[in-house]
Design a protein around this motif. Sequence first.
Motif, PDB file in Angstrom:
ATOM      1  N   ASP A 294       0.829  -1.210   0.000  1.00  0.00           N
ATOM      2  CA  ASP A 294       0.000   0.000   0.000  1.00  0.00           C
ATOM      3  C   ASP A 294       0.860   1.255   0.000  1.00  0.00           C
ATOM      4  O   ASP A 294       0.559   2.236  -0.696  1.00  0.00           O
ATOM      5  N   ARG A 297       2.302   1.716  -3.511  1.00  0.00           N
ATOM      6  CA  ARG A 297       1.321   2.254  -4.464  1.00  0.00           C
ATOM      7  C   ARG A 297       1.084   3.740  -4.227  1.00  0.00           C
ATOM      8  O   ARG A 297       0.988   4.532  -5.166  1.00  0.00           O
ATOM      9  N   ALA A 301       1.831   6.678  -6.865  1.00  0.00           N
ATOM     10  CA  ALA A 301       0.676   7.482  -7.272  1.00  0.00           C
ATOM     11  C   ALA A 301       0.951   8.971  -7.071  1.00  0.00           C
ATOM     12  O   ALA A 301       0.590   9.808  -7.909  1.00  0.00           O
ATOM     13  N   TYR A 375      11.219   1.730  -8.809  1.00  0.00           N
ATOM     14  CA  TYR A 375       9.812   1.991  -9.081  1.00  0.00           C
ATOM     15  C   TYR A 375       9.632   2.818 -10.358  1.00  0.00           C
ATOM     16  O   TYR A 375       8.606   2.719 -11.019  1.00  0.00           O
TER      17      TYR A 375
END
Length: 897
Positions: A294, A297, A301, A375
């Motif tokens: 989480d 992400r 984001a 990432y």
Amino acid sequence: MTDDTLSRRPVHALLADGTTVCIRPVRRDDHDQVRGLYEEMSPENLRLRFFAASRRSAGTAADRACAEPAPGHRALLAETGGRVIGLAEYDSGGTGDTAEISIAVADGLHHRGVGTLLVEHLVSGARAEGITGFTADALSENHEVLKLFADLGLRTTRRFEGPEVRCSIALDESDTYLTAVEERGRAADVASLEPLLRPRTVAVVGAGRKPGSVGRAILHQLHAGGYTGRLFAVNPAASSILGVPCHSSVGALPKTPDLAVLAVPAAAIPGTAEACGKSGVRALLVVTAGLDADQARALLAACRSYGMRLVGPNCLGISHTDPELHLDATFAAGHPRSGTAGVAVQSGGVGIALLDGLSRLGVGVSSFVSLGDKYDVSGNDMLQWWESDGRTDLAVLHLESFGNPRAFSRTARRVTRRMPVLTVDAGRTEAGRRAAASHTAAAATRTMTRGALFTQAGITATRSVGELLEAAALLHAQPLPAGPRVAIVTNAGGAGVLAADACAEVGLELPAPSPELIDDLLAVLPAGAAVGNPVDATAAVTEEQLSDCVDRVARSGGVDAVLVALVPTAVAAATGDDLVRALTHTPGRRPKPIAAVRLEQALPVELLPAAEGTSIPAYAEPQAAARALAHAARRAAWLARPAGTVPDLDGVETERAHAVVGAYLDRHPDGGWLDPRACAELLGCYGIPQLAWAWADTEVDAVLAAERLRGADGRVVMKGHWPGLVHKSAEHAVHLDLRGDSQVRAAFRDLDTRFAGLLDGVVIQPLAERGTELFAGVVQDQVFGPLVLFGLGGTATEVLADHAARLAPLTDHDVHDLITAPRCAPLLLGAGGARPVDLQGLEQLLLRLSRMASDLPQLAEADFNPVLATPGRVTVLDARVRLLPRRPQDPYLRRLR
């Protein structure tokens, strides 16, 4: 290759100025924003878009773009910060293979690549839908849109009709188009990395007041390293740390940083990244490790929402040694030496070793990026940066994974033409690898796949950090050899023998000196010298004699490089001769690479300063010198060979192949192995030659088929089949050398009895002629794409493991390499006076197999074993093909991960 899914879900990509934009399908609830896009246009831009300045056109255009999805219609929008800044759509009317395209870009945002990026994504989606061309009408004065079409890299024709221009755009996936997309992507990528690698302001978030924290260590490196930009720390409990002004939050900073270094706990990363984005930070360096799914992400984001490039998390940091910047945002023990090697690693430990080694050698570092969990910023990004930075002349990579290897391969092929690209081939073993379902899957290891990528891209792949530094020293300091021929010069016979063994073991050649060179060397060397290869100059050789000898060898026409193996002797010490100086103090640069071996040397490799600002690599072991020379020779050979091309093939029926695959997957949604009839039909779509065969469900059918297919000697082969059967020989489901009806009947009964309840039927083939049994196959790697394998075939193919591999699509050079790389190659080329096999037929087989794999992403495995090669032809005797329900993907479409 096309990607239908990309146009149906949001992706992020870079505009020409390096800012991030979201590309996504238009939804019904976008109607107001789409209408607003048009309503906010100037009257002039409205006229150019709709051929009239009416505001009513905005509502009509929004109605069309936001309508319910219909066959042949697709609309994509570009948005940033929740604002729609561009729209592109096509409509084929649901029939035909041509679609009308239209583009709109918000006022004030022209010339940033918004329209071009949208069209590229439409092109990919249209290809997936079977559309082969776009048409567009424009006013002849609309120079911007006409230039957009002309610069796409696609074949475009114009037809003028009064004040209007009719443009027709062919959607061929040519190399010209890929190169144009690649160049646009490179420029955007480099622009996006400026705030990361050349930041004017840096903030370290999470710098602690007490020694021992990573954030404090990075702040110290930046401050002590002389960073020339503005530097801040963020810590609500301190006013300054290490003399650097401290502030309570990113939002409280007096100036928005280009780069924020995040060294806060994992739980605080998402919120801190969000705060950075809201403040206008352009790039993040996240050294924190241990993010859960989480948190990961949320971090990504935030970066995408606010257009921030990201290095990390879980990384060592970044460094840029530009003397006008002095950026060292790492927690390594020392500062890297300024130089010309670009370094990107995933492992922090490997990064520290490389920084230390390159600094010690004197090569130095231009920029360093520890990618960590990668990432966002990747090795592909760094290659493009180094290609453009004007400082880097040597690229060093340590990558444990590849996000987009086919895009990486295209970039690397371009960059390696300009500078050496070196890598450590990490993770070569695959303990616990799954049991393979076929010969192809058994042969295709991740090591082989990576090796194919490196070989085709011209990357110098080494097996350790030490070997990489050995090769880097030679490639940095010496010219490339013209070939693999090496002359060895030594002052000790034993050292020469060790060097000769080392050279031979890595594939270098040791040619005998010419009579003229022998005479020249005997004239300058001391009595007792042995002039062969190695040249044993004896312990009595003087500094002047050795220098003269090396010069004459280097200037002779029979060698490409010189390896000088030296040992310290009392003779040289007594006379004051410095044999190393004989190599380094010769006026002028020798025309061929020189490498030294000093067996007493403490360090594995050093660069010895030489005349006129040059240097000579010196190695402690002859094996290291030989490896470095072999790497240099392979690079020279790769550069000397023109870039390969993917040949055009006749007789390929791609649409029919897609129909065969679609029909099978309709019946078997989970995929599986094709039955012999479907398999033969698919191979027929690509003109892959197969031995004549017939299918038989019953004993009578088998007898009739055998009568039709018997050759001159009357013998046939029978192979059993049932769903999932892969290795027929291992299951004893094959009968060879069947003569007459009675043997055919008996064979059928045997299979029917032993495999009762399994057997679907049998395949009857004539007994093949004698020839060389080969193996060819494809495995579709989910990361690397299709890998084509080739080598010795038959039942022992996995035991002998005589295979080579290349990534599809194969060029003419790749096919040549595949055929000549296995140990069995002499059998194919006519060893021992035998006639060579049909090499042209073999090339065609591999090219057609490559084309089939490139066309069909659903092709999970193809296994041709054996392939019979004779002087007259090449024929597939047995083929297996496995399909999976996969969607096509476009590896070259511009998008961020």
